[in-house]
Design a protein around this motif. Sequence first.
Motif, mmCIF file in Angstrom:
data_model
loop_
_atom_site.group_PDB
_atom_site.id
_atom_site.type_symbol
_atom_site.label_atom_id
_atom_site.label_comp_id
_atom_site.label_asym_id
_atom_site.label_seq_id
_atom_site.Cartn_x
_atom_site.Cartn_y
_atom_site.Cartn_z
ATOM 1 N N ILE A 1 0.845 -1.208 0.000
ATOM 2 C CA ILE A 1 0.000 0.000 0.000
ATOM 3 C C ILE A 1 0.874 1.250 0.000
ATOM 4 C CG2 ILE A 1 -1.622 1.356 1.382
ATOM 5 C CD1 ILE A 1 -2.817 -1.306 2.351
ATOM 6 N N GLY A 2 1.899 1.258 0.854
ATOM 7 C CA GLY A 2 2.813 2.398 0.901
ATOM 8 C C GLY A 2 3.576 2.578 -0.387
ATOM 9 N N PHE A 3 3.972 1.467 -1.015
ATOM 10 C CA PHE A 3 4.712 1.546 -2.274
ATOM 11 C C PHE A 3 3.865 2.174 -3.376
ATOM 12 C CE2 PHE A 3 6.048 -0.257 -6.341
ATOM 13 C CZ PHE A 3 7.407 0.038 -6.335
ATOM 14 N N PHE A 4 2.621 1.738 -3.479
ATOM 15 C CA PHE A 4 1.746 2.309 -4.507
ATOM 16 C C PHE A 4 1.401 3.762 -4.198
ATOM 17 C CE2 PHE A 4 0.881 -2.135 -5.703
ATOM 18 C CZ PHE A 4 1.064 -2.021 -7.076
ATOM 19 N N ASP B 1 0.436 22.618 -16.989
ATOM 20 C CA ASP B 1 0.266 23.968 -16.449
ATOM 21 C C ASP B 1 -0.192 23.962 -14.995
ATOM 22 O OD1 ASP B 1 0.971 25.028 -18.888
ATOM 23 O OD2 ASP B 1 -1.111 25.025 -19.628
ATOM 24 N N LEU B 2 -0.338 22.785 -14.413
ATOM 25 C CA LEU B 2 -0.783 22.716 -13.025
ATOM 26 C C LEU B 2 0.312 23.208 -12.100
ATOM 27 C CD1 LEU B 2 -2.473 19.183 -13.057
ATOM 28 C CD2 LEU B 2 -3.626 21.404 -12.992
ATOM 29 N N PRO B 3 -0.058 23.912 -11.029
ATOM 30 C CA PRO B 3 0.963 24.400 -10.092
ATOM 31 C C PRO B 3 1.639 23.234 -9.368
ATOM 32 C CG PRO B 3 -1.234 24.732 -9.178
ATOM 33 C CD PRO B 3 -1.431 24.287 -10.608
ATOM 34 N N THR B 4 2.940 23.341 -9.200
ATOM 35 C CA THR B 4 3.674 22.298 -8.469
ATOM 36 C C THR B 4 3.552 22.522 -6.966
ATOM 37 O OG1 THR B 4 5.711 23.574 -8.552
ATOM 38 C CG2 THR B 4 5.325 22.001 -10.343
ATOM 39 N N ILE B 5 3.561 21.420 -6.225
ATOM 40 C CA ILE B 5 3.531 21.504 -4.764
ATOM 41 C C ILE B 5 4.656 20.638 -4.208
ATOM 42 C CG2 ILE B 5 1.040 21.909 -4.643
ATOM 43 C CD1 ILE B 5 0.711 18.945 -3.901
ATOM 44 N N ARG B 6 5.082 20.974 -3.008
ATOM 45 C CA ARG B 6 6.106 20.160 -2.373
ATOM 46 C C ARG B 6 5.560 18.760 -2.062
ATOM 47 N NH1 ARG B 6 8.604 24.213 2.239
ATOM 48 N NH2 ARG B 6 9.411 25.832 0.797
ATOM 49 N N VAL B 7 6.469 17.793 -2.130
ATOM 50 C CA VAL B 7 6.053 16.427 -1.827
ATOM 51 C C VAL B 7 5.470 16.323 -0.423
ATOM 52 C CG1 VAL B 7 6.892 14.061 -1.472
ATOM 53 C CG2 VAL B 7 7.694 15.387 -3.423
ATOM 54 N N THR B 8 6.080 17.050 0.527
ATOM 55 C CA THR B 8 5.630 16.978 1.917
ATOM 56 C C THR B 8 4.269 17.642 2.135
ATOM 57 O OG1 THR B 8 6.932 18.962 2.398
ATOM 58 C CG2 THR B 8 7.951 16.821 2.855
ATOM 59 N N TYR C 1 2.498 11.161 3.555
ATOM 60 C CA TYR C 1 2.457 10.640 4.925
ATOM 61 C C TYR C 1 1.801 9.262 4.980
ATOM 62 C CZ TYR C 1 3.808 15.386 5.956
ATOM 63 O OH TYR C 1 4.496 16.575 5.992
ATOM 64 N N ILE C 2 0.806 9.048 4.098
ATOM 65 C CA ILE C 2 0.197 7.721 4.021
ATOM 66 C C ILE C 2 1.239 6.693 3.570
ATOM 67 C CG2 ILE C 2 -1.515 6.313 2.814
ATOM 68 C CD1 ILE C 2 -3.281 8.827 2.641
ATOM 69 N N ALA C 3 1.993 7.069 2.532
ATOM 70 C CA ALA C 3 3.026 6.157 2.023
ATOM 71 C C ALA C 3 4.099 5.894 3.076
ATOM 72 C CB ALA C 3 3.652 6.741 0.754
ATOM 73 N N LEU C 4 4.569 6.953 3.727
ATOM 74 C CA LEU C 4 5.634 6.810 4.719
ATOM 75 C C LEU C 4 5.183 5.946 5.894
ATOM 76 C CD1 LEU C 4 8.479 7.705 5.636
ATOM 77 C CD2 LEU C 4 7.380 9.674 6.751
ATOM 78 N N THR C 5 3.985 6.225 6.408
ATOM 79 C CA THR C 5 3.482 5.497 7.580
ATOM 80 C C THR C 5 3.262 4.019 7.277
ATOM 81 O OG1 THR C 5 2.384 7.499 8.400
ATOM 82 C CG2 THR C 5 1.644 5.389 9.302
ATOM 83 N N THR C 6 2.599 3.734 6.155
ATOM 84 C CA THR C 6 2.297 2.335 5.833
ATOM 85 C C THR C 6 3.561 1.535 5.532
ATOM 86 O OG1 THR C 6 1.842 3.010 3.544
ATOM 87 C CG2 THR C 6 -0.049 2.756 5.027
#
Length: 317
Positions: free
Chosen positions: A246-249, A265-272, A278-283
Amino acid sequence: MNISVVIPLLNEQESLPELHTWITKVMQANGYTYEILFIDDGSTDQSWKIISELAAADTHVHGLRFLTNYGKSQALHAGFAAALGDVVITMDADLQDNPEEIPALFQMITSDNYDLVSGWKKKRFDDVVTKNLPSKLFNWAARRTSGLDLNDFNCGLKAYKNQVVKNIEVSGEMHRYIPVLAKNAGFRKIGEKVVKHQARKYGETKFGMERFINGFLDLITIWFLSRFGKRPMHLFGAMGSVMFVIGFFAAGFIGINKLIRLYSDLPTIRVTENPWFYIALTTMIIGTQLFLAGFLGEIILRTKNNEPRYKIAEETN
């Protein structure tokens, strides 16, 4: 030897002489070869003195005294280890279990070829609120969890083939679930017999309401151990793998989302700033920990030392 009667006890000085006389009368009337094993679980009254006197006067009596109070399960474990009889009978020392039931229990083991016969105190003389109703709830839960169709798992009056008691480990507070332990060990012919129950004649019960809370916790433990006790990796490894995937996906989704934003053209956002980070990191962390828990469990199973869970202070005969 035909029968070993194993009796765990704690502070039952008043009932011991009467119980010994009653058991002896039943054994002699039926012509059994027998031994009576009193396991003193660290009594602070005169119980051990009485056991010693009984052993000195009767060679059928043997006694073990624990250094301190280790619990009923440990007392039964010590009694099972010492028992020499082809059939082993357990009963409580408070005179609530009736020795007159021994011949019928013996017959069910020897003639009907049961591996274990558990007593059923169908008519009880205990307090309805503090013991009877909680006991019914406890037994219902035990039936549903274990798959054994018994009405009274916690009855102290039981009969076993010798090979059963030599092949089960009664530890912690698992004396309530000896039929389940026997089933898990491969003994499938487990029966039940309605037995007489008597009101306590001397002293007070050694168990309070907390025994039912502990009982349900032990029920969860034995359910887990029966399914995954010998293969913890099958549970923790599977759960850990699912969580890690789940975290990998989730991490993959973050990466794809980042690329889409870079080339559009979509605005970029920081990964954090992305909640999926956080879902990926926690799982993935939880998944790794669960996998390691299963791995460590497998290592412990293969390297554990079976150390004694009690210390015997004295022994008679």
